[in-house]
Design a protein around this motif. Sequence first.
Motif, short mmCIF file in Angstrom:
data_model
loop_
_atom_site.label_atom_id
_atom_site.label_comp_id
_atom_site.label_asym_id
_atom_site.label_seq_id
_atom_site.Cartn_x
_atom_site.Cartn_y
_atom_site.Cartn_z
N ALA A 1 28.80 60.77 46.68
CA ALA A 1 28.63 61.21 48.07
C ALA A 1 27.46 60.48 48.75
CB ALA A 1 28.41 62.72 48.11
N VAL A 2 26.38 60.28 48.01
CA VAL A 2 25.22 59.59 48.59
C VAL A 2 25.55 58.12 48.82
CG1 VAL A 2 22.83 58.90 48.22
CG2 VAL A 2 23.56 61.21 47.62
N ARG A 3 26.22 57.49 47.89
CA ARG A 3 26.63 56.09 48.08
C ARG A 3 27.60 55.98 49.26
NH1 ARG A 3 28.61 54.12 42.33
NH2 ARG A 3 29.13 52.25 43.54
N VAL B 1 18.65 61.51 55.92
CA VAL B 1 19.87 62.21 55.52
C VAL B 1 19.72 63.70 55.77
CG1 VAL B 1 21.41 62.74 53.60
CG2 VAL B 1 20.32 60.48 53.73
N LEU B 2 20.75 64.27 56.41
CA LEU B 2 20.82 65.72 56.59
C LEU B 2 21.93 66.25 55.68
CD1 LEU B 2 20.18 68.40 58.03
CD2 LEU B 2 21.86 67.74 59.79
N VAL B 3 21.58 67.17 54.78
CA VAL B 3 22.55 67.77 53.88
C VAL B 3 22.86 69.18 54.36
CG1 VAL B 3 23.04 68.51 51.52
CG2 VAL B 3 21.73 66.41 51.92
N LEU B 4 24.13 69.45 54.60
CA LEU B 4 24.58 70.77 55.01
C LEU B 4 25.17 71.48 53.79
CD1 LEU B 4 26.37 69.80 58.35
CD2 LEU B 4 24.00 70.54 58.02
N GLY C 1 24.33 74.90 48.10
CA GLY C 1 24.89 75.35 46.83
C GLY C 1 24.52 74.37 45.74
N LYS C 2 25.16 74.48 44.59
CA LYS C 2 24.80 73.64 43.44
C LYS C 2 25.03 72.16 43.72
CE LYS C 2 25.48 77.28 40.04
NZ LYS C 2 26.25 77.77 38.87
N THR C 3 26.17 71.84 44.35
CA THR C 3 26.43 70.43 44.65
C THR C 3 25.54 69.94 45.77
OG1 THR C 3 28.74 70.71 43.96
CG2 THR C 3 28.19 68.74 45.22
N GLY C 4 25.35 70.75 46.81
CA GLY C 4 24.48 70.36 47.91
C GLY C 4 23.06 70.07 47.45
N LYS C 5 22.53 70.91 46.58
CA LYS C 5 21.18 70.69 46.04
C LYS C 5 21.10 69.38 45.28
CE LYS C 5 19.91 75.57 45.44
NZ LYS C 5 19.65 76.65 44.44
N LEU C 6 22.13 69.09 44.49
CA LEU C 6 22.14 67.86 43.70
C LEU C 6 22.27 66.64 44.59
CD1 LEU C 6 21.91 66.89 40.83
CD2 LEU C 6 24.38 67.16 40.57
N VAL C 7 23.06 66.75 45.65
CA VAL C 7 23.18 65.64 46.61
C VAL C 7 21.80 65.33 47.21
CG1 VAL C 7 24.06 65.02 48.91
CG2 VAL C 7 25.60 65.99 47.19
N ALA C 8 21.07 66.37 47.58
CA ALA C 8 19.73 66.19 48.14
C ALA C 8 18.81 65.50 47.13
CB ALA C 8 19.15 67.53 48.57
N GLU C 9 18.90 65.91 45.87
CA GLU C 9 18.06 65.31 44.82
C GLU C 9 18.39 63.83 44.62
OE1 GLU C 9 18.45 67.54 41.23
OE2 GLU C 9 17.80 69.43 42.14
N VAL C 10 19.68 63.53 44.56
CA VAL C 10 20.10 62.14 44.36
C VAL C 10 19.69 61.27 45.55
CG1 VAL C 10 22.09 60.61 44.14
CG2 VAL C 10 21.99 62.73 42.81
N ALA C 11 19.84 61.79 46.75
CA ALA C 11 19.45 61.03 47.94
C ALA C 11 17.96 60.73 47.92
CB ALA C 11 19.83 61.81 49.20
N GLY D 1 15.55 56.99 47.45
CA GLY D 1 14.56 56.58 48.44
C GLY D 1 14.81 57.03 49.85
N HIS D 2 15.75 57.96 50.04
CA HIS D 2 16.04 58.43 51.38
C HIS D 2 15.21 59.65 51.75
CE1 HIS D 2 19.28 55.59 51.30
NE2 HIS D 2 19.93 56.23 50.34
N SER D 3 14.99 59.83 53.03
CA SER D 3 14.34 61.02 53.55
C SER D 3 15.42 62.10 53.70
CB SER D 3 13.69 60.72 54.90
OG SER D 3 13.22 61.91 55.51
#
Length: 228
Positions: A205-207, A3-6, A9-19, A23-25
């Motif tokens: 978003a991750v789902r 997964v590449l997160v662009l 910000g606060k939501t982007g950081k959380l998306v990366a954490e949830v991903a 179990g995603h890279s």
Amino acid sequence: MRVLVLGHGKTGKLVAEVAAERGHSVHVLDAKENANASALTPPFVAGFDVVIDFTTPEAAVQNMRAVLATGAKMVVGTTGWYDKLPDMRGLAERRQAGLLYGTNFSVGVQAMLQMAKKMGELLKGAGYEFSIEETHHETKLDSPSGTAITLAKTVQAVTGLAEIPIQAHRVGDAAGLHVLEAKSSADRLVLIHEAHSRRGFAEGAVRAAEWISTHSGCYDFQDVCTKV
């Protein structure tokens, strides 16, 4: 899944954490690393299964042009760019890419939209006036929010109302509050969704990314949220 997160910000950081929790890279690019979508070269994008965008409206359009042109899969949680949606849909279809966008990736908000539709159907022609009030954090760029606009359009579609007034507030670090009110001379009905944090958006978003990774075409999260 890679997964590449662009957006960092606060939501982007959380998306990366949830991903990562799922179990995603995960690899994250902030605005400085990806100015004008410069980092999104075809070889770089090819290294990921899906791209998730939580940036700004202008940056999101540039990012979509670069990512979708390669035939890649993409989730866009950024709002405020929908005047370019026909162009982005056409690009995704021509390149057999995957684009999943939405004004709100919270499952709770999706439930609210369904209830708002039913509310509008039941109260149509019964003398009710509808209004919407929304509150978000002070750094949110679009006002009113995409969710509030979607909520208004949902009610308009079933009631035939030409306009539903929206009051937008930007306060501190508010995660998101949407209030739909229907008022008549006899009574008042209120439908409320209040986000306590951004985690619900990030999980959705991750789902969504997991789902679009195996699909091509252009989709609104409203249409697929029950499948992800």
